[in-house]
Design a protein around this motif. Structure first.
Motif, PDB file in Angstrom:
ATOM      1  N   ALA A 251       8.475   5.938   1.615  1.00  0.00           N
ATOM      2  CA  ALA A 251       9.324   5.017   1.048  1.00  0.00           C
ATOM      3  C   ALA A 251      10.366   5.499   0.561  1.00  0.00           C
ATOM      4  CB  ALA A 251       7.860   5.188   0.087  1.00  0.00           C
ATOM      5  N   ILE A 252      10.976   5.037  -0.471  1.00  0.00           N
ATOM      6  CA  ILE A 252      12.270   5.087  -0.617  1.00  0.00           C
ATOM      7  C   ILE A 252      12.202   5.346  -1.840  1.00  0.00           C
ATOM      8  CG2 ILE A 252      13.368   4.186   1.511  1.00  0.00           C
ATOM      9  CD1 ILE A 252      14.199   1.967  -0.696  1.00  0.00           C
TER      10      ILE A 252
ATOM     11  N   CYS B 155       0.496  -1.436   0.084  1.00  0.00           N
ATOM     12  CA  CYS B 155      -0.336  -0.025  -0.233  1.00  0.00           C
ATOM     13  C   CYS B 155       1.106   1.044  -0.369  1.00  0.00           C
ATOM     14  CB  CYS B 155      -0.797   0.299   1.340  1.00  0.00           C
ATOM     15  SG  CYS B 155      -2.186  -1.475   1.279  1.00  0.00           S
ATOM     16  N   PHE B 156       0.289   2.075  -0.611  1.00  0.00           N
ATOM     17  CA  PHE B 156       1.101   2.992  -0.569  1.00  0.00           C
ATOM     18  C   PHE B 156       0.207   4.951  -0.500  1.00  0.00           C
ATOM     19  CE2 PHE B 156       4.031   0.508  -3.087  1.00  0.00           C
ATOM     20  CZ  PHE B 156       5.652   1.378  -2.919  1.00  0.00           C
TER      21      PHE B 156
ATOM     22  N   ALA C 134      -4.407   6.742  -2.914  1.00  0.00           N
ATOM     23  CA  ALA C 134      -4.049   5.424  -2.233  1.00  0.00           C
ATOM     24  C   ALA C 134      -4.277   4.865  -3.290  1.00  0.00           C
ATOM     25  CB  ALA C 134      -4.693   5.163  -1.508  1.00  0.00           C
ATOM     26  N   VAL C 135      -2.571   3.916  -3.351  1.00  0.00           N
ATOM     27  CA  VAL C 135      -2.608   3.005  -4.948  1.00  0.00           C
ATOM     28  C   VAL C 135      -2.123   1.663  -3.849  1.00  0.00           C
ATOM     29  CG1 VAL C 135      -0.758   2.304  -6.602  1.00  0.00           C
ATOM     30  CG2 VAL C 135      -1.775   4.670  -5.466  1.00  0.00           C
ATOM     31  N   LEU C 136      -2.359   0.004  -4.135  1.00  0.00           N
ATOM     32  CA  LEU C 136      -2.730  -0.696  -3.818  1.00  0.00           C
ATOM     33  C   LEU C 136      -1.896  -1.281  -5.263  1.00  0.00           C
ATOM     34  CD1 LEU C 136      -2.932  -3.522  -2.962  1.00  0.00           C
ATOM     35  CD2 LEU C 136      -4.762  -3.581  -3.667  1.00  0.00           C
TER      36      LEU C 136
ATOM     37  N   TRP D  43       5.853  10.157   0.071  1.00  0.00           N
ATOM     38  CA  TRP D  43       4.502   8.813   0.597  1.00  0.00           C
ATOM     39  C   TRP D  43       4.697   8.319   1.681  1.00  0.00           C
ATOM     40  CZ3 TRP D  43       0.729   7.995  -3.477  1.00  0.00           C
ATOM     41  CH2 TRP D  43       0.405   9.222  -4.589  1.00  0.00           C
ATOM     42  N   LEU D  44       3.698   7.880   2.291  1.00  0.00           N
ATOM     43  CA  LEU D  44       3.976   6.413   2.833  1.00  0.00           C
ATOM     44  C   LEU D  44       3.356   4.924   2.152  1.00  0.00           C
ATOM     45  CD1 LEU D  44       2.105   8.063   6.325  1.00  0.00           C
ATOM     46  CD2 LEU D  44       4.251   8.243   5.849  1.00  0.00           C
TER      47      LEU D  44
END
Length: 983
Positions: free
Chosen positions: A178-179, A22-23, A87-89, A129-130
């Motif tokens: 996120a990286i 998830c993002f 939100a992106v899966l 972003w997480l």
């Protein structure tokens, strides 16, 4: 696209197996209205996009990593004043498939917002972003097949779906920054291309009835093991077959002595046999209706050694098996296995015993094909691989203690390759089942109804419903249910059943497991599936379950159903309808062979599929997109692979030839010279490499998958195959025309001349005077084939090889096929047969063949066209099996020929500026319909035969756009009453 975003991923594994990640990113919009907002997005491997909790996109379309595709989604209507969340899966496969090549996990997204004030706001993926691993998805779920990714097993209790809205009631500690893993243009995605095709549809389809209702008792234990990846860990990087020899061992610890049944629930050809406590049972000697296999065994109290013997080639089917008995047992590792690690399963691999490189038949066509000299019941060649003595001595092991001397060869199989349970095995193997009467209120409740279907299960049993969706469909499952936490819903989709017999999908795990959270909830699967029937099994519930509905979101390329056909023969009308439905279902982001088993873009299939599509839907953008994908495989082989983009480096030469012919046909259909100029160098490139493979006789001599039809033609994988040479001759002529369309006529001269030389060589070396027919092939060692097939004669006739007396003789064969010729085995081959019959003017034979072969599909209530005719259905392991795939786009020939021949609509010039309407009634009394035009509009045709005292008259009415020149021609022997109206 002006990219300002970065590729992002997690800081964990670069390319994890079956990871669902998830993002999310939240931001504020203030001070003014939104004029326009678009998100450009792509991911490796697949994504589902949500904006403020609303799903608004899936993707990307299949593409080569070197030319990664991205989609653009309009989202202005979903944004709001104040806080917003994207939100992106992302589903990362971690393995190569038939539509994806292994790369690395990544997400790239950029939102561009134009405010009413003129201000431009850009929000792209970066370190702000997480991201979190979705805890609800089980990463140990099994592969669907080697062609596809993974089935899904999701526990709704383990993850808060409010993350899509930017809020989470639980699991907040799992979210991290996120990286950045690269900028746009960085490897492994050096080029980013916007999708050239429209987004696919999502149309809700409801079941039409409940087929059956049962109370069932499950078997004790099931699992699925990725044997291919266990034997060859490097096989994640490709989708080629892998050959191996080795064993898998496990200890069954039983609470007391008992009888047990071991079941094998997949078509796993490399399994040679099983041994329990020293009692060896060959796979061929096991009981059951093939390919299911069962062995009744005796378990002693305590530890029982079970090992499975593997020797052969596996393409990634996965071994689904189970154990059933009345007493408690557990699976434990052999004591020497050193698999105390947390990630180790109880299963241990002994081997693999490697093959010698000298007999590993590697070549540029099948670079990773592996040794295929054994498998199934064939004897092992002792010289074929190393350590044969060790392999052989293992067969004497009867008890756990005997394993210790093989400890050096043993290694634990990771948990990631062993599923917690096989939902496929659980669906098709039940210990007990009892049919129940289906209450009418339950029947109606499963349809589009506000009232729920109430499902009651007794303790220790399960409730099974089979839903019939009325037709084959392809898309995404969605359901709504009210259930207690922990209730399990298992879904299994398949294509065909009749009189209680179900054709199970032994090479496809088409299942989904959903573990409910408490209360009313909705779930929509992100995994595409094809099915007509859906088995729903409810278990582990403490109160009645309310099922508010199960739907399939039908997803295909958005085409208008412009084509029409209706005639005096209702059977032909039904055949046209199933051809249309088949073609529509098999138009995804490319043409695909079938919506269930593979969902793969087979290059050769698409030539015929494109022609059918022209007469049904008139779509051309997707055709060009498909054709443009093919040369991307040149890094695998200059001969181009037979399905793209794919990790299987496989070549069917005919499929490359059909691709080149299709390139010319789309240019002639659309008059698109720009496409001709772009594709011509790529066609020239591969054909030059094929010409380099002509032997001293001037014939194509090649090792490859030399396929044309599933029937038993003599078409060896190494040698000179007649139909292949004949199709190449036609392809070379097509190349010359394509060169001319591209403005390179001088380059085409070489190919025209090469075609003539090849045709002469075929006539010199591949004609049999004694049989007065073309032989099927010349084998690699020089032996002439004894096989004469109608397929070879059709291709020789159709592609201009046969001339003079030979052409006349073959024409007679086509009109009355000799009994001793190999007969047509698939509707795909029938397409070429119909082309030949059209050239002969034998439209009566064409329609009779449709009635006979496609008519049997209608007789069995088919809603789509079968892959093959029953006599050639995968050697028919079960006589009830009519075909493997019940929906195959290569089989939809009537969708083309009924419009082109019976309606008689043909282009009379490049681009359809001139049209010839010359209906061929054969034995019909009347027909009417429509054919799309490539630039818009259509040709409507209606005709009727009239027998009058003054003679036979043909009433013909045509409606056409003002800009189209129309020639109308009556059939021979009729006087025409022709009327042309302008649309």
């Amino acid at each position: 696209m002006n990219w300002q975003a970065s590729w992002i991923w997690s800081g964990m594994e670069k390319s994890p197996r079956n990871e669902w990640r998830c993002f999310k990113h939240s931001f504020e919009l203030r001070n003014g209205g939104i004029k326009e907002a678009k998100i450009a997005i792509t991911a490796d491997s697949r994504y589902v996009l949500h904006v403020n909790g609303k799903q608004c996109g899936r993707g990307p379309i299949r593409s080569w990593p070197a030319e990664q595709s991205y989609n653009i989604h309009n989202v202005a209507h979903l944004l709001q004043e104040g806080e917003n969340t994207i939100a992106v899966l992302v589903m990362h496969y971690g393995v190569s498939t038939f539509q994806y090549l292994l790369s690395q996990g990544g997400l790239l997204a950029q939102l561009d917002v134009e405010m009413a004030s003129g201000q431009i706001l850009t929000i792209g993926t970066d370190e702000r972003w997480l991201t979190a691993k979705h805890a609800g998805y089980d990463t140990r779920s099994q592969r669907m097949s080697t062609q596809l990714g993974f089935s899904e097993s999701v526990d709704a209790r383990a993850w808060d779906e409010n993350w899509k809205r930017g809020t989470c009631a639980s699991g907040s500690d799992q979210w991290v920054r996120a990286i950045t893993v690269g900028k746009p243009g960085d490897e492994p995605w050096p080029s980013l291309l916007g999708s050239p095709i429209l987004p696919l549809t999502e149309e809700p389809v409801w079941p039409v009835r409940i087929e059956s209702l049962k109370e069932t008792t499950p078997v004790s234990f099931t699992t699925a093991i990725d044997i291919r990846n266990a034997m060859d860990p490097g096989s994640v990087g490709h989708a080629n077959p892998v050959s191996f020899v080795g064993y898998v061992a496990v200890v069954i610890r039983a609470s007391e002595e008992t009888e047990a049944t071991l079941g094998i629930l997949s078509r796993f050809h490399a399994l040679r046999g099983i041994s329990l406590g020293g009692e060896y049972r060959a796979a061929s000697d096991m009981e059951g209706e093939q390919p299911e296999r069962y062995a009744r065994l005796r378990l002693n109290q305590g530890d029982n050694l079970l090992w499975l013997d593997f020797a052969g080639s596996d393409h990634g089917t996965g071994l689904h098996f189970g154990i059933d008995c009345e007493v408690a047992f557990e699976l434990v590792s052999p004591p020497f296995a050193n698999n105390a690690e947390e990630d180790s399963s109880p299963f241990v691999l002994i081997g693999p015993f490697t093959t010698h490189e000298s007999i590993d038949h590697r070549d540029e066509v099948h670079p990773l094909s592996g040794y295929e000299g054994f498998g199934g019941s064939k004897a092992l060649d002792e010289d074929a691989f190393e350590h044969f003595d060790v392999y052989k001595s293992f067969r004497s092991v009867r008890e756990v203690a005997g394993l210790s001397r093989f400890a050096a060869l043993a290694k634990p199989i990771p948990n990631s390759l062993v599923s917690r349970a096989s939902m496929f095995a659980r669906s098709i193997w039940k210990r007990e089942e009892r049919s129940l009467l289906i209450p009418m209120n339950l029947q109606s409740a499963c349809m589009a109804n506000s009232e729920p279907a109430v499902i009651i299960s007794r303790t220790g049993s399960e409730t099974e419903l089979i839903l019939d969706f009325g037709k084959m469909w392809s898309g995404y499952l969605r359901f709504e249910v009210d259930a207690p936490a922990g209730t399990m819903l298992d879904f299994y989709g398949y294509e065909y059943m009749k009189d209680g017999w179900r054709q199970d999908t032994y090479i496809l795990d088409n299942t989904l497991r959903y573990v409910c959270k408490e209360g009313r909830q909705t779930y929509e699967s992100p995994v595409r599936r094809g099915l007509r029937y859906l088995m729903v099994t409810v278990s582990n519930t403490t109160r009645p379950v309310k099922l508010y509905g199960v739907q399939l979101l039908q997803s295909n390329y958005p085409v208008a159903e412009i084509g029409r056909f209706h005639s005096s023969d209702t059977l032909l009308n039904d055949i046209w309808e199933i051809s249309k439905h088949t073609t529509r279902l098999c138009m995804e982001d490319t043409f695909v062979d079938c919506p269930a088993y593979e969902q793969a873009f087979w290059v050769g299939d698409s030539r015929n599929e494109a022609l059918v599509n022209y007469y049904l839907f008139g779509e051309t953008d997707m055709v060009k997109h498909c054709l443009e994908l093919v040369p991307g495989s040149r890094f695998q082989t200059p001969l181009y692979t037979d399905q793209v983009p794919s990790g299987w480096s496989s070549v069917i030469p005919n499929w490359t030839f059909f691709w080149a012919i299709a390139c010319l046909e789309v240019v002639e259909h659309t008059a698109d010279t720009t496409f001709a100029k772009e594709i011509w160098p790529k066609v020239r490139f591969t054909l030059e490499h094929y010409l380099d493979r002509l032997d001293d006789r001037g014939l194509l001599f090649i090792r490859g998958w030399n396929l044309l039809d599933w029937a038993p033609i003599d078409q060896p994988r190494n040698g000179v195959v007649t139909h292949q040479n004949a199709i190449l001759a036609r392809t070379l002529k097509a190349a010359a025309k394509l060169a001319e369309a591209a403005g390179e006529a001088s380059q085409g001269i070489r190919f025209e001349e090469a075609s003539e030389r090849l045709a002469a060589a075929i006539n010199e070396h591949l004609w049999c005077e004694e049989r007065q027919a073309y032989i099927d092939c010349l084998h690699a060692e020089g032996r002439r084939s004894d096989t004469i097939s109608i397929q070879t004669q059709i291709i020789a006739f159709l592609n201009g090889i046969a001339e003079g007396d030979r052409k006349s003789r073959i024409a007679n064969y086509l009109a009355q096929v000799p009994d001793d010729f190999v007969q047509i085995g698939s509707p795909f081959m029938a397409f070429f047969y119909y082309e030949a019959l059209e050239e002969l003017g034998r439209f009566d034979l064409m329609l009779d063949d449709m009635r006979e072969n496609f008519g049997q599909m209608i007789e069995h209530e088919a809603t789509t066209c079968w892959e093959m005719y029953p006599d050639y259905a995968d050697n028919r392991p079960n006589p009830k099996m009519l075909t493997r795939s019940h929906c195959h786009a290569w089989s939809a020939a009537p969708g083309y020929f009924l419009g082109a021949c019976v309606l008689g609509v043909r282009k009379a010039s490049v681009g359809w500026r001139k049209v010839r309407v010359a209906p061929q009634p054969a034995n019909l009394k009347w027909a009417r319909g429509a054919v799309p035009l490539p630039d818009g509009g259509r040709i409507d045709v209606a005709w009727r035969l009239k027998e009058e005292s003054g003679g036979r008259r043909f009433e013909l009415e045509v409606h056409a756009p003002e800009s189209i020149v129309v020639e109308m021609v009556a059939p021979k022997g009729y006087e025409a009453d022709a009327l042309l109206r302008r649309l």
